[in-house]
Design an enzyme around this catalytic site. Sequence first.
Site, short mmCIF file in Angstrom:
data_model
loop_
_atom_site.label_atom_id
_atom_site.label_comp_id
_atom_site.label_asym_id
_atom_site.label_seq_id
_atom_site.Cartn_x
_atom_site.Cartn_y
_atom_site.Cartn_z
N SER A 140 -4.93 0.67 -2.27
CA SER A 140 -4.40 2.04 -2.33
C SER A 140 -2.88 1.98 -2.46
O SER A 140 -2.24 1.01 -2.01
CB SER A 140 -4.75 2.79 -1.04
OG SER A 140 -4.03 4.00 -0.94
N TYR A 153 -4.20 2.96 8.39
CA TYR A 153 -4.84 2.98 7.07
C TYR A 153 -3.98 2.22 6.06
O TYR A 153 -4.48 1.34 5.33
CB TYR A 153 -5.07 4.42 6.59
CG TYR A 153 -5.66 4.46 5.20
CD1 TYR A 153 -6.96 4.03 4.97
CD2 TYR A 153 -4.91 4.92 4.12
CE1 TYR A 153 -7.49 4.04 3.67
CE2 TYR A 153 -5.44 4.94 2.83
CZ TYR A 153 -6.73 4.50 2.62
OH TYR A 153 -7.26 4.49 1.34
#
Length: 253
Positions: A140, A153
């Site tokens: 990501s 995250y």
Amino acid sequence: RDASEQQTILVTGATSGFGRAAVERFATAGWRVVACGRRAERLQALVDAHGAERVHGCAFDIRDAAAMADALEAIPAGFGGIDVLVNNAGLALGTAPAQRADLAQWRQMIDTNVTALVTLTHALLPGLIARRGAILNVSSIAGSYPYPGGNAYGGTKAFVTQFSLGLRSDLHGTGVRVTSIEPGLAETEFTLVRTGGDVSASDALYAGARPITAADIAETLWWVANLPPHLNINRLEVMPVSQSFAGFQIHRD
Ligand code: NDP
Ligand code: 8X3
């Protein structure tokens, strides 16, 4: 391998979002697909749509290493070995700053996005090397660009990116390709999961932004997986045109 030979791809997180779109993309193009996720009924829908000789569903929690081993063992012989591994299963939980974050949520993200990913990769590496296959890891932009509330995250995705680059280095000379795919804002069930099912928060995030779609990332995975065998995309950062960079924050006394 003969380019015309039918290939097998294993996709984790195949019940939703990028993973489900990837199953559709590769199965429709004639690949055999091993589709993994917890929601068995969604996997069955993919099997029903494409046929059991084309799509095999593996329903298990990817954090359960024994269940993972059993699922790999149960892949029908007709699917052959895995040529391409798409490590896509993952999630963000919460947007609270670290000082107010829920430790159980941090641990679930690490168990899913990191520990399960390395466990599956470790299990499949010998076969991938034997078949001169490919590993496509869904990381990501959160692994490169920190943002408030991204804490654990972002940390898991930084791991995924750096692990991908490290694999590239270790697999030098084996012919195995490794890619870190790093999407930005993409409309899937990601924000529903992150917010614990807040439909209006999810809708508000994507409204008017023309985000990346699951099909866009499936197409990206398709492109990377089908490049000539002498090419390796190391990292691929993808954003919608509507998303770009902002500045640092400065706190003043
Ligand atoms: P979705 O929530 O739509 O899909 C996530 C998938 O992960 C589901 O199929 C889910 O399956 C699976 N999964 C989650 N936990 C587990 C588990 N414990 N065991 C097995 N499977 C699990 O989100 P996306 O498609 O957006 O996410 C796919 C990947 O893309 C993730 O790694 C995410 O971090 C990453 N990503 C997403 C972006 C976005 O903005 N959407 C941007 C950049 C990266 P099930 O619940 O059935 O088990
Ligand atoms: C998902 C993208 O920016 O919401 O990985 O963290 S972001």
